[in-house]
Design a protein around this motif. Structure first.
Motif, PDB file in Angstrom:
ATOM      1  N   GLN A  50       0.816  -1.216   0.000  1.00  0.00           N
ATOM      2  CA  GLN A  50       0.000   0.000   0.000  1.00  0.00           C
ATOM      3  C   GLN A  50       0.849   1.265   0.000  1.00  0.00           C
ATOM      4  N   ASN A  63      -4.667  -8.943  -7.438  1.00  0.00           N
ATOM      5  CA  ASN A  63      -4.848  -7.559  -7.883  1.00  0.00           C
ATOM      6  C   ASN A  63      -5.384  -7.482  -9.308  1.00  0.00           C
ATOM      7  N   LYS A  67      -9.384  -7.180  -8.371  1.00  0.00           N
ATOM      8  CA  LYS A  67      -9.469  -5.716  -8.309  1.00  0.00           C
ATOM      9  C   LYS A  67      -9.490  -5.054  -9.682  1.00  0.00           C
ATOM     10  N   ASP A  71     -13.156  -4.427 -12.388  1.00  0.00           N
ATOM     11  CA  ASP A  71     -13.514  -3.017 -12.280  1.00  0.00           C
ATOM     12  C   ASP A  71     -13.980  -2.498 -13.647  1.00  0.00           C
ATOM     13  N   TYR A 259      -6.087   6.125 -14.865  1.00  0.00           N
ATOM     14  CA  TYR A 259      -6.470   5.096 -13.886  1.00  0.00           C
ATOM     15  C   TYR A 259      -5.270   4.737 -13.003  1.00  0.00           C
ATOM     16  N   GLN A 262      -4.481   7.520 -10.566  1.00  0.00           N
ATOM     17  CA  GLN A 262      -5.483   7.589  -9.500  1.00  0.00           C
ATOM     18  C   GLN A 262      -5.165   6.614  -8.368  1.00  0.00           C
ATOM     19  N   TYR A 263      -4.762   5.389  -8.721  1.00  0.00           N
ATOM     20  CA  TYR A 263      -4.526   4.399  -7.674  1.00  0.00           C
ATOM     21  C   TYR A 263      -3.112   4.447  -7.113  1.00  0.00           C
ATOM     22  N   GLY A 268      -4.230   2.376  -2.934  1.00  0.00           N
ATOM     23  CA  GLY A 268      -4.294   1.211  -3.813  1.00  0.00           C
ATOM     24  C   GLY A 268      -3.067   1.068  -4.678  1.00  0.00           C
ATOM     25  N   ARG A 271      -2.778  -2.150  -6.803  1.00  0.00           N
ATOM     26  CA  ARG A 271      -3.752  -2.125  -7.900  1.00  0.00           C
ATOM     27  C   ARG A 271      -3.277  -1.209  -9.028  1.00  0.00           C
ATOM     28  N   GLY A 272      -2.723  -0.061  -8.646  1.00  0.00           N
ATOM     29  CA  GLY A 272      -2.177   0.844  -9.649  1.00  0.00           C
ATOM     30  C   GLY A 272      -1.009   0.225 -10.380  1.00  0.00           C
TER      31      GLY A 272
END
Length: 302
Positions: A50, A63, A67, A71, A259, A262-263, A268, A271-272
């Motif tokens: 994280q 992930n 995730k 999405d 995207y 953002q993560y 996240g 995830r990014g």
């Protein structure tokens, strides 16, 4: 004789030693910045990290499977990226080639025209995005100007329409990048031997057929290089989207790079990074065939 040959083999690593030594820092930077960071990104995408640079638990494909691929926003971003890639690449190639052909006719004030066509490419993507946001704004842009002139039913509100917002980004992208394609194509056209044109004229081949059937195949290396530059730019498009629509309305014009941002910077991390890995794969799909054609196949041909 054997001694001389053995000495040559022994000294081989020391030939051009100063050049090899000077290139060592560049090799380390390249290995760290490109290969090392790419491997680091891929490794962390399989963790539940994280924050930087703490590697916590290995979670495998969680992930990606749970995730990322589940999405709907990610899939919207991917579809938008494909639309942007196909339309921008195709239209820029056609317009860029046609303008290059026009410029290749030895027109007067060629330098002025070349500067005009290249001017958009000199601007930053942020400036381009804001300019087109003003033009396409229903409140004070093209729509309002045309309505003030009497055409009250005229509508041009693509940046506020979820179904058309990505096409507004496409228009801005084409305006920005066509000049670069024109410059590369013009360089390719100027590299064609004048004897080819003379032979075509002697054989009575129309000029349009000479371009399509002789010149274009000869420009294959230039076109492949141009495609790689344009396509890789389309995969990582970000600035112009943020300035023009900020991914909206809603998430209708969001792209993969947005995207990822953002993560990565708003929570996240893993995830990014998983999304970053998918972008790396997309870039590799574009770059690997070019590397093969340019370096491996070219060397075999030579």
């Amino acid at each position: 004789m054997c001694f001389i040959l053995a000495a040559g083999v022994w000294n081989a690593p020391y030939r051009n030693f100063s050049s090899k030594l000077a290139s060592v820092p560049m090799m380390f930077i390249a290995m760290f910045a490109f290969i090392g960071c790419s491997l680091w990104t891929i490794a962390f995408s399989f963790s539940d990290a994280q924050s930087f640079p703490i590697f916590r638990n290995f979670v495998g494909l969680y992930n990606y499977r749970v995730k990322l691929f589940a999405d709907s926003v990610w899939w919207t971003a991917c579809i938008n990226a494909v639309i942007y890639l196909v339309l921008v690449t195709t239209i820029e190639f056609i317009l860029g080639f046609l303008i290059a052909v026009f410029m290749d006719q030895k027109v007067r004030a060629e330098g002025v025209f070349r500067t005009i066509y290249l001017y958009p490419f000199a601007l930053s993507f942020i400036v381009t995005g804001h300019v087109w946001a003003w033009i396409m704004s229903p409140e004070y842009g093209l729509e309002k100007s045309v309505r003030n002139m009497g055409w009250t039913s005229f509508t041009f509100d693509w940046i506020t329409d979820p179904n058309r917002s990505i096409y507004a980004v496409v228009i801005a992208g084409i305006w920005q990048g066509t000049g670069l394609v024109m410059a590369l194509m013009l360089a390719g056209l100027r590299g064609v031997d004048e004897e080819v044109w003379k032979a075509a004229r002697v054989d009575g081949i129309p000029k349009w057929r000479t371009y399509l059937q002789i010149v274009l195949p000869m420009m294959r290396p230039v076109m492949i290089t141009t495609f790689v530059i344009v396509a890789s730019g389309c995969v990582r498009v970000y600035d112009i989207v943020v300035a023009l629509t900020d991914g909206g309305p809603g998430t209708s014009s969001k792209v993969p790079a947005q995207y990822v941002y953002q993560y990565l910077f708003q929570g996240g991390l893993a995830r990014g990074l998983a999304a970053s890995t998918m972008m790396l794969l997309a870039s590799a799909v574009i770059l690997i065939p070019w590397i093969y054609v340019e370096f491996v196949k070219g060397k075999q041909t030579r």
